[in-house]
Enzyme design. Structure first.
Site, PDB file in Angstrom:
ATOM      1  N   THR A 128      -2.026   5.580   1.457  1.00 28.07           N
ATOM      2  CA  THR A 128      -3.178   4.671   1.486  1.00 28.07           C
ATOM      3  C   THR A 128      -3.191   3.916   2.798  1.00 28.07           C
ATOM      4  O   THR A 128      -2.153   3.429   3.259  1.00 28.07           O
ATOM      5  CB  THR A 128      -3.123   3.680   0.309  1.00 28.07           C
ATOM      6  OG1 THR A 128      -3.162   4.404  -0.920  1.00 28.07           O
ATOM      7  CG2 THR A 128      -4.308   2.719   0.355  1.00 28.07           C
TER       8      THR A 128
ATOM      9  N   LEU B 211       0.878  -1.170   0.000  1.00 28.01           N
ATOM     10  CA  LEU B 211       0.000   0.000   0.000  1.00 28.01           C
ATOM     11  C   LEU B 211       0.910   1.212   0.000  1.00 28.01           C
ATOM     12  O   LEU B 211       1.881   1.265   0.767  1.00 28.01           O
ATOM     13  CB  LEU B 211      -0.897   0.023   1.245  1.00 28.01           C
ATOM     14  CG  LEU B 211      -2.008  -1.037   1.347  1.00 28.01           C
ATOM     15  CD1 LEU B 211      -2.756  -0.898   2.674  1.00 28.01           C
ATOM     16  CD2 LEU B 211      -2.982  -0.933   0.191  1.00 28.01           C
ATOM     17  N   ASP B 212       0.626   2.199  -0.865  1.00 29.70           N
ATOM     18  CA  ASP B 212       1.483   3.379  -0.884  1.00 29.70           C
ATOM     19  C   ASP B 212       1.344   4.165   0.424  1.00 29.70           C
ATOM     20  O   ASP B 212       0.447   3.917   1.223  1.00 29.70           O
ATOM     21  CB  ASP B 212       1.207   4.249  -2.114  1.00 29.70           C
ATOM     22  CG  ASP B 212      -0.182   4.869  -2.105  1.00 29.70           C
ATOM     23  OD1 ASP B 212      -0.542   5.525  -1.115  1.00 29.70           O
ATOM     24  OD2 ASP B 212      -0.910   4.705  -3.104  1.00 29.70           O
ATOM     25  N   LYS B 213       2.239   5.107   0.618  1.00 29.17           N
ATOM     26  CA  LYS B 213       2.343   5.811   1.904  1.00 29.17           C
ATOM     27  C   LYS B 213       1.039   6.477   2.310  1.00 29.17           C
ATOM     28  O   LYS B 213       0.687   6.515   3.496  1.00 29.17           O
ATOM     29  CB  LYS B 213       3.477   6.844   1.846  1.00 29.17           C
ATOM     30  CG  LYS B 213       3.753   7.531   3.189  1.00 29.17           C
ATOM     31  CD  LYS B 213       5.070   8.286   3.150  1.00 29.17           C
ATOM     32  CE  LYS B 213       4.982   9.538   2.299  1.00 29.17           C
ATOM     33  NZ  LYS B 213       4.238  10.629   2.995  1.00 29.17           N
TER      34      LYS B 213
END
Length: 245
Positions: free
Chosen positions: A113, A109-111
């Protein structure tokens, strides 16, 4: 004599034994920290027999994994999905229990999200869940800028071009709520393209304000508190395996 079918590459062996990911195994080998039958090896692709060969890292024997571990984390925003960060940012591993056995995140998961992130030492199920062929459903709760029309939502439901040469598979979009200058909805996809959901909404002209993953296959985030983790129950593990079987 033909090579035993149980022989695998050294990097895969270290992953199957629950020590690290394949890429991390390749780094360990390049750093000359791995030995097979007492000899330092320099090629991660060398074939080893998990039942007969003695594998050591930093001169310590790697024991065969006896137990699979499955952990769900409710990842907050601002936390990066990596084991260590060169910029000193908080990582998902700062929020997890100190396991003696190596566990790795299934996907990322990106930062910015939040939401459900699964960790395990089961490399087989990890590969199955992230393999596009498995088409495991992942559901996100999205809040985006503006009042999104049904026409735009239908574009995502049919599949949408998010960049040159890349068109998504059809997505399920439901639970649409419009309030003020924002639209919220649930989006279910069966792919894992980089920042896919954000790109889908950018494409229709409604940038994402907040993004939270709420399920992977049969596993639900539920009421798990932000920043907290839990171990999967036995019945959840069974359901997870069936979802990729």
């Amino acid at each position: 004599m033909s090579e035993p079918k149980r022989a695998v590459s050294l990097s895969r062996a270290l992953s199957k034994l629950g020590l690290c990911s394949r890429s991390e195994a390749e780094e360990l080998v390049s750093e000359k920290r791995v030995s097979v039958n007492g000899r330092i090896v320099s090629r991660p692709a060398i074939r080893v027999d998990l039942l007969r060969d003695r594998i050591s890292v930093d001169a310590k024997p790697v024991a065969r994994r006896k137990e699979f571990i499955y952990v769900v984390l409710n990842k907050p925003t601002g936390v990066v999905t990596t084991r260590a960060d060169e910029r000193g940012r908080r990582t998902v591993f700062d929020l997890l229990p100190c396991e003696k056995t190596f566990i790795f995140p299934v996907g990322r998961l990106d930062k910015e999200t939040s939401g459900l992130l699964l960790f395990t030492n089961d490399s087989q199920i990890g590969e199955q869940l992230t393999n596009p062929v498995s088409k495991v459903q992942k559901t996100y709760r999205v809040t985006a800028e503006g009042m999104i029309t049904e026409k735009s939502l239908d574009t995502m439901r049919r599949g949408i071009s998010i960049e040159e040469g890349c068109t998504t598979l059809p997505a399920f979009v439901g639970n649409v709520v419009q309030e003020g200058a924002l639209t919220s909805c649930d989006v279910t996809i069966v792919e894992g393209k980089n920042r896919q959901v954000r790109k889908m909404f950018d494409r229709i002209g409604h940038p994402v304000v907040s993004l939270q993953r709420i399920s992977i296959g049969p596993i639900r985030l539920g009421s798990l508190a932000l920043g907290s983790f839990r171990y999967l129950a036995a019945d959840e593990i069974v359901q997870l395996r069936k979802s990729v079987g």
